[in-house]
Write a protein that holds these residues in place. Structure first.
Motif, PDB file in Angstrom:
ATOM      1  N   HIS A 170       0.843  -1.202   0.000  1.00  0.00           N
ATOM      2  CA  HIS A 170       0.000   0.000   0.000  1.00  0.00           C
ATOM      3  C   HIS A 170       0.872   1.243   0.000  1.00  0.00           C
ATOM      4  O   HIS A 170       2.066   1.176   0.301  1.00  0.00           O
ATOM      5  CB  HIS A 170      -0.883   0.017   1.254  1.00  0.00           C
ATOM      6  N   THR A 213       0.705   4.687   1.963  1.00  0.00           N
ATOM      7  CA  THR A 213       0.024   5.420   3.041  1.00  0.00           C
ATOM      8  C   THR A 213      -0.197   6.877   2.624  1.00  0.00           C
ATOM      9  O   THR A 213       0.713   7.507   2.100  1.00  0.00           O
ATOM     10  CB  THR A 213       0.896   5.410   4.321  1.00  0.00           C
ATOM     11  N   PHE A 256      -1.270   8.639   8.187  1.00  0.00           N
ATOM     12  CA  PHE A 256      -1.153   7.753   9.343  1.00  0.00           C
ATOM     13  C   PHE A 256      -1.952   8.384  10.474  1.00  0.00           C
ATOM     14  O   PHE A 256      -1.638   9.478  10.940  1.00  0.00           O
ATOM     15  CB  PHE A 256       0.320   7.596   9.731  1.00  0.00           C
ATOM     16  N   ARG A 276       7.140  12.104  -0.173  1.00  0.00           N
ATOM     17  CA  ARG A 276       7.269  10.925   0.685  1.00  0.00           C
ATOM     18  C   ARG A 276       6.519   9.696   0.150  1.00  0.00           C
ATOM     19  O   ARG A 276       6.691   8.588   0.677  1.00  0.00           O
ATOM     20  CB  ARG A 276       6.734  11.287   2.075  1.00  0.00           C
ATOM     21  N   VAL A 335       7.581   2.584   9.028  1.00  0.00           N
ATOM     22  CA  VAL A 335       7.602   4.053   8.949  1.00  0.00           C
ATOM     23  C   VAL A 335       8.955   4.557   8.436  1.00  0.00           C
ATOM     24  O   VAL A 335       9.058   5.639   7.852  1.00  0.00           O
ATOM     25  CB  VAL A 335       7.264   4.684  10.324  1.00  0.00           C
TER      26      VAL A 335
END
Ligand code: ACK
Length: 211
Positions: free
Chosen positions: A64, A66, A69, A140, A154
């Motif tokens: 996936h 993200t 979060f 990101r 992360v």
């Protein structure tokens, strides 16, 4: 409990359809296998021990990208993101993600995702704030493909931002190899980035994960 009291998800994001997950995993395995055989890589190993890269990185679950979060509502800005009407209207919709690079560090392996303007509407404003550099929104965006023992997923986004900050700083990196998949560049400290000759188109559904 009344519906309003139900927690927010762990995160929102684009979830790759299972057929393309297979394809992306295979491409990433091919990349690691080839990397492992390169002289340039052998001379700049990411770990002191001789490691087989495919064993070194552990898979991290469904592939996936993200967006936000939320940590069940505990993360900063989670509620605002969840309540955003744009987010709400696009929830459950299909998208096509474009994977434009693969990268490897001593901690993570991931794919860079290049977002379209429409996809950027789902991107939170604070996603890049962990980086000291001022990188454009969406920098990101990535898919975690694997993490070294003891490393949390992360870290993948942090590693990508670090490479992009070096690029923005004018550090071209060391061209290392022309591979079938694209050109490989070394950024020091065990950081490698492969710009894909052909971006991988990955159909994905915008949804959330509760865990
Ligand atoms: O690989 P990822 O993008 O990195 O997907 C997982 C997902 O949320 C569930 O853990 C990402 N994640 C975890 N903590 C954070 C954080 N503080 N900021 C942004 N993404 C995070 C993780």
């Amino acid at each position: 409990a009344p519906l309003e009291e139900v927690d927010l998800p762990l995160f929102f994001g684009w979830f790759l359809l299972s057929s393309v997950q297979e394809k992306v995993r295979c491409t990433s395995m091919d990349f690691l296998k080839t990397l492992d055989t390169l002289e340039a890589f052998k001379n700049r190993r990411i770990s002191e021990n001789e490691v087989d890269l495919e064993q070194y990185f552990k898979p991290t679950g469904a592939l996936h990208c993200t967006t936000k979060f939320c940590n069940y509502g505990k993360a900063e800005g989670a509620k605002e993101y969840a309540e955003n009407p744009v987010r709400n209207s696009l929830y459950g919709s299909a998208f096509e993600l474009s994977l434009t690079a693969l990268f490897v560090t001593p901690r993570t392996v991931g794919a860079r995702v290049s977002l379209t303007d429409e996809q950027l509407k789902l991107w939170p404003a604070d996603a890049e704030q962990s980086s000291a550099a001022s990188l454009p929104p969406g920098s990101r965006a990535h898919i975690t493909l694997g993490c070294a023992e003891g490393v949390e997923p992360v870290q993948t986004g942090v590693d990508l931002l670090e490479i992009l900050a070096l690029q923005q700083d004018g550090q071209q990196g060391e061209p290392a190899e022309e591979m079938e998949l694209g050109s490989l560049t070394y950024y020091g400290e065990g950081r490698w980035l492969l710009n894909l000759r052909e971006p991988i188109g990955a159909p994905a559904c915008f949804s959330s994960f509760y865990g």
